[in-house]
Enzyme design. Structure first.
Site, short mmCIF file in Angstrom:
data_model
loop_
_atom_site.label_atom_id
_atom_site.label_comp_id
_atom_site.label_asym_id
_atom_site.label_seq_id
_atom_site.Cartn_x
_atom_site.Cartn_y
_atom_site.Cartn_z
N GLN A 132 0.88 -1.35 -0.03
CA GLN A 132 -0.01 0.03 -0.16
C GLN A 132 1.00 1.18 0.07
O GLN A 132 1.51 1.79 1.05
CB GLN A 132 -1.09 -0.04 1.31
CG GLN A 132 -1.93 -1.09 1.17
CD GLN A 132 -2.47 -1.36 2.36
OE1 GLN A 132 -2.10 -1.17 3.58
NE2 GLN A 132 -3.84 -1.62 2.61
N HIS A 187 6.06 4.36 6.59
CA HIS A 187 7.50 3.63 6.36
C HIS A 187 7.40 2.56 5.40
O HIS A 187 6.44 1.68 5.68
CB HIS A 187 7.91 2.96 7.63
CG HIS A 187 9.11 2.46 7.80
ND1 HIS A 187 10.09 2.23 8.89
CD2 HIS A 187 10.33 1.83 6.68
CE1 HIS A 187 11.14 1.66 8.76
NE2 HIS A 187 11.18 1.35 7.35
N HIS A 243 6.33 -0.80 3.50
CA HIS A 243 6.36 -2.16 3.94
C HIS A 243 5.52 -2.96 3.11
O HIS A 243 4.55 -2.42 2.19
CB HIS A 243 5.60 -2.05 5.46
CG HIS A 243 4.40 -1.52 5.46
ND1 HIS A 243 4.22 0.14 5.48
CD2 HIS A 243 3.24 -2.13 5.77
CE1 HIS A 243 3.00 0.32 5.88
NE2 HIS A 243 2.16 -1.02 5.74
N HIS A 255 3.21 -6.55 2.72
CA HIS A 255 2.34 -7.22 3.33
C HIS A 255 2.29 -8.79 2.93
O HIS A 255 2.22 -8.74 1.37
CB HIS A 255 0.86 -7.03 3.08
CG HIS A 255 0.42 -5.94 4.15
ND1 HIS A 255 -0.13 -5.58 5.16
CD2 HIS A 255 0.79 -4.30 3.51
CE1 HIS A 255 -0.47 -4.30 5.56
NE2 HIS A 255 0.27 -3.64 4.67
#
Length: 652
Positions: A419, A430, A432, A434
């Site tokens: 996202q 930050h 990231h 998933h």
């Protein structure tokens, strides 16, 4: 004799005895609140040392051993020794002559000492032999088992000439400069960044270390008396203030020989710029407790790093040194180490895979069991801000994390999602990844994940238990902790296919017309999605079929992530978007098409383009399952042509 320590520690004055030890009864004010049960008896205590080194290497070592042993007796978990703790010679010729290799007897003795007394050691600057006439000024960190965990060679070399005082120091005459700024290392007291002495005068280096995740900056030094009186404390405090890090500066002091003396005043400065502790005179040490909660509060209340105007200045756009492109797994972090994830501190006990540049950890709010997160060590906000070594490392860590999740949860396939930006649902600044197992309950849970408010927020103990299980799986399926493949080239050579070319590209059972392909590389190509989920929807896919993302080579996945990054920038520019959803579907078994190519969807996002942001994952899965029915219309071909032209504009 007792005296008041200069500076404040969390608003309280500390009292030291004449050996700079915390007086019994006062020590309790320094103990930090524990993060979890395992931390209750583990304060993050450091010792900063001061000494007067001479040309006598054995005498210097005996002095350091005494400092280390006394510091450990006082509760220090990490002891910081100054620059030139091995020796200070009387000439540059002696400096080169006395130098040893990093595998020499002196470093070996320090390794044995660290293991014997069970403490981490920072050797602030040893003379390490490089050639017959050159050395490197090298900061070495040894863990409490005696293992060398990091070495940094001093980047900025000191030079001063004051003829009227007969003062001439020219470090570059016999010292080779270092060529890298290293990421911080995980230690029991926090994320420690390595520097040496003169490096303190170059704020760019400290700011880069902060961006890479540093919580503690180190400046072991042998400052001259003249520069020390004028600048020492000011420099250390300003480095702490501007980076919002602790600063630990061990120091040489006193008269070393007829020609040279040092300023001393070894100290620790907190992230607010207050001097926490300082050694007074002579050979000694002082203690300080590192409070990472206090550090985090300062960063949250005054988030200066996020306020930097990188559109106006680019000194913090760090160019990484030439790291090996192969992702190397590091030992599992200890419970008393924490990692920053935006403004959140992730306990080391919740991390199940760690590399030098990235980590994988369990999710506080998983959609389904096995939903985990991966993030780079450096707190980059957006995917486009990652540099090639980070992309390569993260791409390979994703493979390893997939293996672990599938083994531990007996899942057949997973969805990998980023996202990227607020409109795509990113809530933590930050970047990231998933990883979410694709099991039958996923679609139903996605539908209500954002709005129903009934999702389970887990406590630390529950997260630690899952991380422990994942670590056990990792130990079973990833026995070779260190990958020995050669490095991967940094550069990805991009070609733009000629529209008139009759060659088509295979995507499973579908022929993708050349006219719909935007760019291709050695391993990857990009094409426009027919019947897009949202405007701008494109595919990034491997050129050749692959049994799954986790089965691809390190070179393939590195190339894939580099192309994804460029392709995202392309469609965001085209659609004036500031966010994107990136979804990587990992396994050909998902739709029983063994010839299907591993691929990612990149969809530029705007605010409120979907009623429920998580609908995009369901829509993408449905779009993907209908690929055998695709038709490539003139509208798709025209859009591909537009993106080709834009690619050339952006990359020329």
């Amino acid at each position: 004799m007792k005296f008041l320590l200069r500076g404040l520690i969390r608003g309280k004055t500390a009292i030291l005895d004449n050996r700079n030890h915390l007086i019994p009864g006062i020590q309790s004010m320094f103990k930090m609140a524990a993060r979890n049960k395992q931390d209750d008896t583990r304060p993050k205590r450091v010792a900063v040392t001061q000494m007067t080194a001479s040309r006598d290497k054995e005498a210097n070592f005996i002095t350091c051993v005494d400092l280390v042993r006394r510091a450990v007796e006082s509760g220090a978990q990490m002891v910081f020794l100054p620059e030139a703790c091995d020796y200070i010679a009387e000439s540059k010729e002696e400096s080169v002559q006395f130098a040893e290799s990093i595998n020499g007897p002196l470093v070996s003795k320090y390794q044995k000492l660290a293991a014997e007394v069970q403490v981490w050691l920072s050797l602030g600057g040893l003379h390490i032999k490089e050639t017959e006439d050159k050395i490197r000024n090298t900061h070495i960190v040894i863990d409490n088992t005696g293992k060398i965990v990091s070495t940094y060679s001093k980047a900025h070399l000191f030079s001063v000439h004051i003829p009227e005082r007969n003062l001439h120091l020219e470090e570059k005459a016999y010292v080779s400069p270092g060529k890298a700024i290293l990421p911080p290392i995980s230690t029991p007291v926090g994320a420690v960044a390595l520097s040496i002495c003169y490096d303190v005068r170059f704020p760019e280096m400290s700011l880069i270390q902060r961006k890479l995740g540093a919580q503690i900056l180190t400046f072991p030094s042998a400052f001259t008396v003249t520069t020390g009186l004028a600048h020492w404390e000011a420099l250390l405090r300003v480095r702490a203030i501007e980076t919002q890090c602790y600063v630990i500066a061990a120091a040489q002091t006193g008269q070393h020989n007829k020609k040279r003396s040092s300023y001393g005043h070894a100290m620790v400065v907190d992230p607010w710029g207050a001097v926490v502790c300082q050694v007074s005179e002579g050979t000694n040490f002082a203690l300080a407790d590192i409070n990472l909660d206090y550090l985090q509060n300062i960063r949250q209340e005054m988030p200066v790093l996020s306020h930097r105007r990188l559109d106006l200045y680019h000194i913090l756009d760090m160019q990484f040194p030439d790291y090996p492109r192969i992702c190397e797994l590091l030992p599992f972090p200890s419970s008393y180490v924490s990692y920053q994830f935006g403004t959140v501190s992730v306990p080391g006990s919740c991390v199940f895979l760690k590399t030098q540049l990235s980590q994988a950890f369990v999710n506080k709010r998983p959609i389904v069991p096995g939903h985990v997160l991966l993030t780079p060590e450096r707190p980059a906000k957006r995917f486009h801000q990652l540099q090639v070594p980070e992309l390569s490392d993260l791409a390979q860590l994703t493979q390893k994390a997939l293996e672990v999740i599938m083994c531990c949860y007996q899942e057949k396939t997973c969805q990998i999602a980023i996202q990227d930006g607020p409109a795509a649902g990113q809530t933590i600044d930050h970047i990231h990844i998933h990883i979410v197992p694709l099991n039958p309950s996923l679609n139903q849970k996605l539908q209500g994940h954002e709005e129903d408010g009934t999702e389970h927020w887990r406590d630390t103990n529950e997260m630690q238990e899952e991380a422990s299980q994942l670590r056990q799986s990792a130990t079973q399926i990833l026995p070779n902790f260190y990958n020995v493949e050669p490095g991967i080239p940094c550069n990805t050579c991009v070609e733009i296919p000629e529209p008139e070319c009759l060659e088509n590209f295979q995507f499973g059972s579908v022929q993708v017309p050349n006219s719909c392909v935007i760019v291709k590389t050695k391993h990857t190509y990009v094409f426009v999605a027919p019947s897009p989920v949202l405007p701008g929807h494109i595919y990034v896919t491997f050129l050749k079929p692959c049994a799954g993302y986790r089965k691809a080579s390190a070179e393939q996945v590195t190339d894939f992530f580099i192309v994804m990054q460029s392709a995202e920038r392309l469609v965001e520019t085209s659609h004036k978007a500031e966010s994107s959803t990136i979804i990587l579907l990992e396994d050909a078994d998902l739709i029983q098409d063994q010839n299907l190519h591993v691929h990612a969807h990149i969809i530029p996002r705007t605010e409120d383009d979907l009623a429920n942001n998580d609908n995009v994952y369901v829509d993408v899965l449905n779009h993907f399952k209908q690929h055998s029915e695709w038709t490539f219309s003139q509208e798709v071909i025209a859009y591909a042509s537009h993106l080709r032209r834009l690619w050339l504009e952006l990359n020329n």
